[in-house]
Write an enzyme that holds these catalytic residues in place. Structure first.
Site, PDB file in Angstrom:
ATOM      1  N   HIS A   1      -9.646   1.357   5.000  1.00 55.57           N
ATOM      2  CA  HIS A   1      -8.381   1.390   5.579  1.00 55.57           C
ATOM      3  C   HIS A   1      -8.589   2.481   6.783  1.00 55.57           C
ATOM      4  O   HIS A   1      -9.380   3.356   6.574  1.00 55.57           O
ATOM      5  CB  HIS A   1      -7.234   2.001   4.781  1.00 55.57           C
ATOM      6  CG  HIS A   1      -5.859   1.900   5.331  1.00 55.57           C
ATOM      7  ND1 HIS A   1      -5.573   2.769   6.044  1.00 55.57           N
ATOM      8  CD2 HIS A   1      -4.938   1.104   5.106  1.00 55.57           C
ATOM      9  CE1 HIS A   1      -4.220   2.735   6.409  1.00 55.57           C
ATOM     10  NE2 HIS A   1      -3.818   1.546   5.883  1.00 55.57           N
TER      11      HIS A   1
ATOM     12  N   GLU B   1      -6.830   4.648   7.906  1.00 61.72           N
ATOM     13  CA  GLU B   1      -6.410   6.187   7.715  1.00 61.72           C
ATOM     14  C   GLU B   1      -7.668   6.871   6.900  1.00 61.72           C
ATOM     15  O   GLU B   1      -7.991   8.199   7.186  1.00 61.72           O
ATOM     16  CB  GLU B   1      -5.345   6.497   6.588  1.00 61.72           C
ATOM     17  CG  GLU B   1      -4.061   5.968   7.534  1.00 61.72           C
ATOM     18  CD  GLU B   1      -3.052   5.381   6.781  1.00 61.72           C
ATOM     19  OE1 GLU B   1      -2.877   5.304   5.571  1.00 61.72           O
ATOM     20  OE2 GLU B   1      -1.928   4.993   7.505  1.00 61.72           O
TER      21      GLU B   1
ATOM     22  N   ASN C   1       0.914  -1.212   0.049  1.00 68.03           N
ATOM     23  CA  ASN C   1      -0.118  -0.087  -0.002  1.00 68.03           C
ATOM     24  C   ASN C   1       1.060   1.339  -0.086  1.00 68.03           C
ATOM     25  O   ASN C   1       1.299   1.735   1.109  1.00 68.03           O
ATOM     26  CB  ASN C   1      -1.320  -0.048   1.455  1.00 68.03           C
ATOM     27  CG  ASN C   1      -1.853   1.328   1.632  1.00 68.03           C
ATOM     28  OD1 ASN C   1      -1.794   1.979   0.453  1.00 68.03           O
ATOM     29  ND2 ASN C   1      -2.393   1.399   2.377  1.00 68.03           N
ATOM     30  N   TRP C   2       0.888   1.943  -1.126  1.00 71.79           N
ATOM     31  CA  TRP C   2       1.963   2.926  -1.214  1.00 71.79           C
ATOM     32  C   TRP C   2       1.369   4.321  -1.014  1.00 71.79           C
ATOM     33  O   TRP C   2       1.830   5.305  -0.903  1.00 71.79           O
ATOM     34  CB  TRP C   2       2.414   3.002  -2.818  1.00 71.79           C
ATOM     35  CG  TRP C   2       3.211   1.936  -3.131  1.00 71.79           C
ATOM     36  CD1 TRP C   2       3.828   0.880  -2.513  1.00 71.79           C
ATOM     37  CD2 TRP C   2       3.842   1.776  -4.693  1.00 71.79           C
ATOM     38  NE1 TRP C   2       4.640   0.225  -2.987  1.00 71.79           N
ATOM     39  CE2 TRP C   2       4.309   0.261  -4.546  1.00 71.79           C
ATOM     40  CE3 TRP C   2       3.315   1.932  -6.006  1.00 71.79           C
ATOM     41  CZ2 TRP C   2       4.874  -0.147  -5.642  1.00 71.79           C
ATOM     42  CZ3 TRP C   2       3.852   1.289  -6.897  1.00 71.79           C
ATOM     43  CH2 TRP C   2       4.540   0.438  -6.827  1.00 71.79           C
ATOM     44  N   LYS C   3       0.184   4.326  -0.456  1.00 70.51           N
ATOM     45  CA  LYS C   3      -0.536   5.481   0.095  1.00 70.51           C
ATOM     46  C   LYS C   3      -0.288   6.789  -0.960  1.00 70.51           C
ATOM     47  O   LYS C   3      -0.414   6.790  -1.973  1.00 70.51           O
ATOM     48  CB  LYS C   3      -0.168   5.827   1.611  1.00 70.51           C
ATOM     49  CG  LYS C   3      -0.276   4.228   2.251  1.00 70.51           C
ATOM     50  CD  LYS C   3      -0.155   4.696   3.947  1.00 70.51           C
ATOM     51  CE  LYS C   3      -0.075   3.197   4.667  1.00 70.51           C
ATOM     52  NZ  LYS C   3      -0.248   3.247   6.041  1.00 70.51           N
TER      53      LYS C   3
ATOM     54  N   GLY D   1       2.392   2.225  10.931  1.00 71.38           N
ATOM     55  CA  GLY D   1       3.285   3.377  10.646  1.00 71.38           C
ATOM     56  C   GLY D   1       4.219   3.805  12.024  1.00 71.38           C
ATOM     57  O   GLY D   1       4.822   4.644  12.176  1.00 71.38           O
TER      58      GLY D   1
ATOM     59  N   SER E   1       3.228  -2.020  10.558  1.00 72.82           N
ATOM     60  CA  SER E   1       4.653  -2.141  10.799  1.00 72.82           C
ATOM     61  C   SER E   1       5.276  -3.336  10.570  1.00 72.82           C
ATOM     62  O   SER E   1       6.367  -3.703  11.179  1.00 72.82           O
ATOM     63  CB  SER E   1       4.918  -1.722  12.333  1.00 72.82           C
ATOM     64  OG  SER E   1       4.569  -0.402  12.630  1.00 72.82           O
TER      65      SER E   1
ATOM     66  N   GLY F   1       2.788  -1.001   4.416  1.00 68.62           N
ATOM     67  CA  GLY F   1       2.694   0.279   4.190  1.00 68.62           C
ATOM     68  C   GLY F   1       4.386   0.702   3.877  1.00 68.62           C
ATOM     69  O   GLY F   1       4.940   0.498   3.048  1.00 68.62           O
ATOM     70  N   GLY F   2       4.886   1.195   4.921  1.00 68.04           N
ATOM     71  CA  GLY F   2       6.130   1.959   4.847  1.00 68.04           C
ATOM     72  C   GLY F   2       7.198   0.952   4.245  1.00 68.04           C
ATOM     73  O   GLY F   2       7.974   1.567   3.271  1.00 68.04           O
TER      74      GLY F   2
ATOM     75  N   GLU G   1      -5.503  -5.085  11.290  1.00 68.18           N
ATOM     76  CA  GLU G   1      -4.478  -3.933  11.223  1.00 68.18           C
ATOM     77  C   GLU G   1      -4.672  -3.095  12.517  1.00 68.18           C
ATOM     78  O   GLU G   1      -5.515  -2.334  12.434  1.00 68.18           O
ATOM     79  CB  GLU G   1      -4.636  -2.909   9.949  1.00 68.18           C
ATOM     80  CG  GLU G   1      -4.159  -3.849   8.562  1.00 68.18           C
ATOM     81  CD  GLU G   1      -3.677  -2.561   7.824  1.00 68.18           C
ATOM     82  OE1 GLU G   1      -2.410  -2.832   7.207  1.00 68.18           O
ATOM     83  OE2 GLU G   1      -4.266  -1.648   7.511  1.00 68.18           O
TER      84      GLU G   1
END
Ligand code: PGA
Length: 251
Positions: A95, A97, A9-11, A173, A214, A235-236, A167
């Site tokens: 998600h 976010e 997930n490159w957001k 993150g 994470s 993600g990251g 999640e």
């Protein structure tokens, strides 16, 4: 049995040029041999270009969100049918976010889920508790409540697939994932709830439970060993091809 699935997930981290560059690197490094399912979810604006890059590769394309209507006066929204046309096979829904920053409700998640399935796309439904809820010991209640609301009046047909991503919001993150043993207990609750809603054979054959929050090249092994964990939503650590491949290699 479905293969493991590892989703990037490159957001909102890249512009389309950077997304193309990373897609090319992954395509080259992963080659054709991979038996796992690898999905990348670029920004909406990068989807078309990344889709071109991924043609003739085994890496699949996913979107980070979708709207529940297929056409009309919905400024700024993207319909599942257009995502399908562009080459998407997966869509992330709910998600944290979006729930947290944009006020996405369980009811909206439910409508998006219905629309995504109706367009023959595979949903990646995200559920998870906040730090406060975790401290209060309410994780299972919160997660199962989100799950049952997401699936309200959703009738699944035989060949549809689902990915449910556990999640914990506080782990996203944060550089600190949940303990794998704790995730296993949540997976068991999710699986049991799905079995209450749908036939056992459907849950066994068409549903994958994955972990997100994470995940990195060092801690992924603790989760990949869990018998109910079929992959990751990353993600990251998916923003760097070498680190993402380290995670993929745990499965
Ligand atoms: P993270 O994000 O891997 O950076 O924690 C996961 C996610 O938001 O899906």
């Amino acid at each position: 049995m479905l293969p493991s699935i590892i989703i990037a997930n490159w957001k909102m981290n890249f512009n389309p040029k950077e997304e193309v560059k990373l897609s090319l690197a992954l395509k080259e490094e992963l080659g054709e041999k991979n038996k796992k399912e690898i999905v990348v979810c670029p920004s909406f604006i990068g989807l078309s270009q990344v889709s071109e890059v991924l043609k003739k590769s085994k890496i699949k394309l996913g979107a980070q969100d979708a709207f529940w209507q297929s056409k009309g006066a919905y400024t700024g929204e993207i319909s599942p049918s257009v995502l399908k046309e562009i080459g998407c096979e997966y869509v992330i829904i709910g998600h944290s976010e979006r729930r947290g920053c944009l006020g996405e409700t369980d009811e909206m998640v439910n409508r998006k889920l219905a629309a995504v399935l109706a367009n023959n796309l595979t949903p990646i439904i995200c559920i998870g508790e906040t730090l406060e809820e975790w401290h209060e010991g309410r994780t299972h209640y919160v997660v199962l409540n989100q799950l049952t609301k997401a699936f309200k009046n959703i009738h699944l047909i035989q060949d549809e697939q689902l990915v449910v991503a556990y999640e914990p919001v506080w782990a996203i993150g944060a550089g600190r994932p949940v303990e794998p043993e704790e995730a296993q207990l949540v997976f068991e609750s999710i699986r049991q709830t799905l079995i209450d809603l749908y036939p056992l054979s459907f849950v066994n054959n068409n549903v994958r439970l994955i972990y997100g929050g994470s995940v990195d090249g060092k801690n992924a092994g603790g989760f990949s060993r869990l018998d109910l964990c079929s992959g990751f939503l990353v993600g990251g650590a998916s923003l760097d091809s070498a680190e993402f491949i380290r995670i993929i290699n745990y499965f």
